[in-house]
Scaffold this motif. Structure first.
Motif, PDB file in Angstrom:
ATOM      1  N   VAL A  31     -32.811  34.338  39.871  1.00  0.00           N
ATOM      2  CA  VAL A  31     -33.402  35.529  39.240  1.00  0.00           C
ATOM      3  C   VAL A  31     -32.871  36.787  39.920  1.00  0.00           C
TER       4      VAL A  31
ATOM      5  N   GLN B 295     -29.521  38.312  38.896  1.00  0.00           N
ATOM      6  CA  GLN B 295     -29.310  38.993  37.615  1.00  0.00           C
ATOM      7  C   GLN B 295     -29.229  40.508  37.839  1.00  0.00           C
TER       8      GLN B 295
ATOM      9  N   TRP C  94     -38.237  34.936  32.724  1.00  0.00           N
ATOM     10  CA  TRP C  94     -36.838  34.512  32.780  1.00  0.00           C
ATOM     11  C   TRP C  94     -36.696  33.570  33.960  1.00  0.00           C
TER      12      TRP C  94
ATOM     13  N   GLY D  34     -32.622  37.378  28.482  1.00  0.00           N
ATOM     14  CA  GLY D  34     -31.692  38.080  29.359  1.00  0.00           C
ATOM     15  C   GLY D  34     -30.996  39.267  28.734  1.00  0.00           C
TER      16      GLY D  34
ATOM     17  N   ALA E   6     -31.312  43.200  29.941  1.00  0.00           N
ATOM     18  CA  ALA E   6     -30.171  44.046  30.294  1.00  0.00           C
ATOM     19  C   ALA E   6     -30.223  45.354  29.513  1.00  0.00           C
TER      20      ALA E   6
ATOM     21  N   PRO F 214     -24.463  35.340  38.994  1.00  0.00           N
ATOM     22  CA  PRO F 214     -25.447  35.427  37.910  1.00  0.00           C
ATOM     23  C   PRO F 214     -25.456  34.228  36.975  1.00  0.00           C
ATOM     24  N   ASP F 215     -24.300  33.613  36.725  1.00  0.00           N
ATOM     25  CA  ASP F 215     -24.216  32.502  35.773  1.00  0.00           C
ATOM     26  C   ASP F 215     -24.104  31.142  36.447  1.00  0.00           C
TER      27      ASP F 215
ATOM     28  N   THR G 240     -33.619  31.406  29.509  1.00  0.00           N
ATOM     29  CA  THR G 240     -32.785  32.582  29.736  1.00  0.00           C
ATOM     30  C   THR G 240     -32.641  33.461  28.498  1.00  0.00           C
TER      31      THR G 240
ATOM     32  N   TRP H 290     -29.826  42.994  36.142  1.00  0.00           N
ATOM     33  CA  TRP H 290     -30.854  43.828  35.513  1.00  0.00           C
ATOM     34  C   TRP H 290     -32.242  43.623  36.136  1.00  0.00           C
TER      35      TRP H 290
END
Length: 306
Positions: free
Chosen positions: A251, A254, A192, A200, A204, A283-284, A197, A256
């Protein structure tokens, strides 16, 4: 935030596909030079607080170099993961067409686990299937699944790594595997990065199901360090770090991601990677950098081993 781990893919053999690696390594990459380089990066990682190291049977002599380093330094707090499934076939040459060959069979698992255990013994707490895909014969091989279950029952945690545009399908399918009524795998290592992505949502799901999530190739095999998108470059300039640190910070952002792998080939590269600890991203924040998965993996397949 997630932990960092040092991956040894670029340090156990004279050729790999990471861009920006060639100038980080010794000019003459014989076994002694690469061993010294590997140990120098391991020392730098340990001094920086990194306590996880990831290897594989196909990473040339990576397991051997790691075993020698552990014996010489006496560290007891290093968590080691390794992988089986690929065999290194390049014979320490850089000019061959094929560097590694994959086989997911009970024979290869049995042999490679014996080789890993002989080198690293009780240091190995996690053993991964290397580059599992949804069409792997592993899913339909009861003898292999039983053998893996036996290793799990001996106290070694099992996981798998994934590659390719269908990683999400593989992650979900592999986490459904059970042997004698117990889930077989409790760890996943997937690619990732801000260019790729697609896995993802599956990661999660993996994290929500209790699996530990490792993220590999966070720099897209060096693409994000050597030729980053303008958005990554701008954030790097704003934070006073390299684009590699921004990519790895993405990374780490994220929710997760438990463990982020650095594939650094030198102490300097490692220190640059670890500056991701200084960068906080949403995260985004770099979601607009993503490529279609098929295009990303086609580009990766075109990279030369150098």
């Amino acid at each position: 935030m997630s932990d960092f781990a040092l991956g040894l893919a670029a340090l156990g053999r004279p050729a790999y596909i990471n861009l920006g690696r060639e100038h980080a390594l010794p000019e003459h990459r014989d076994v002694d030079a690469m061993r010294a380089q590997c140990h120098a990066v391991l020392d730098a990682a340990y001094a920086a607080g990194v306590r996880r190291v990831d290897a594989a049977r196909s990473y040339g002599r990576a397991e051997e170099f790691l075993a020698q380093w552990l014996a010489a330094r006496g560290h007891q707090d290093v968590q080691v993961s390794s992988k089986w499934g690929y065999a290194y076939v390049a014979d320490w040459r850089r000019d061959v067409d094929t560097h590694e060959v994959k086989e997911h069979s009970v024979e290869r698992f049995t042999r490679q686990w014996r080789e890993t255990e002989e080198l690293l013994g009780a240091h190995v707490g996690l053993y991964n299937v290397h580059s599992l895909t949804s069409d792997s014969p592993l899913f339909g091989d009861p003898d292999l699944l039983l053998a893996l279950g036996g290793l799990r029952d001996s106290g070694v945690r099992l996981g798998f790594s994934t590659s390719g545009p269908n990683q999400g399908e593989t992650v979900r399918r592999a986490l459904e595997l059970t042997v004698e009524g117990r889930r077989l795998f409790d760890s996943v290592q997937s690619t990732w990065n801000v260019l790729e992505t697609s896995v993802g949502p599956a990661l999660a799901f993996a994290r929500e199901s209790g699996a530990e999530v490792f993220v590999k190739e966070g720099l897209a095999n060096g693409r994000l360090a050597v030729d980053p998108p303008p958005r990554v470059r701008a954030l790097a300039d704003r934070h006073g770090v390299g684009p590699d640190a921004v990519a790895l910070a993405a990374v780490r952002a994220q929710p997760w991601a438990d463990v982020v792998l650095s594939g650094a080939a030198s102490p300097d590269q490692l220190h640059a990677n670890l500056r991701a600890r200084e960068v906080d991203l949403d995260p985004d924040e770099l979601a607009d950098c993503a490529e279609p998965a098929e295009r990303y993996w086609a580009t990766r397949a075109s990279l030369a081993w150098e």
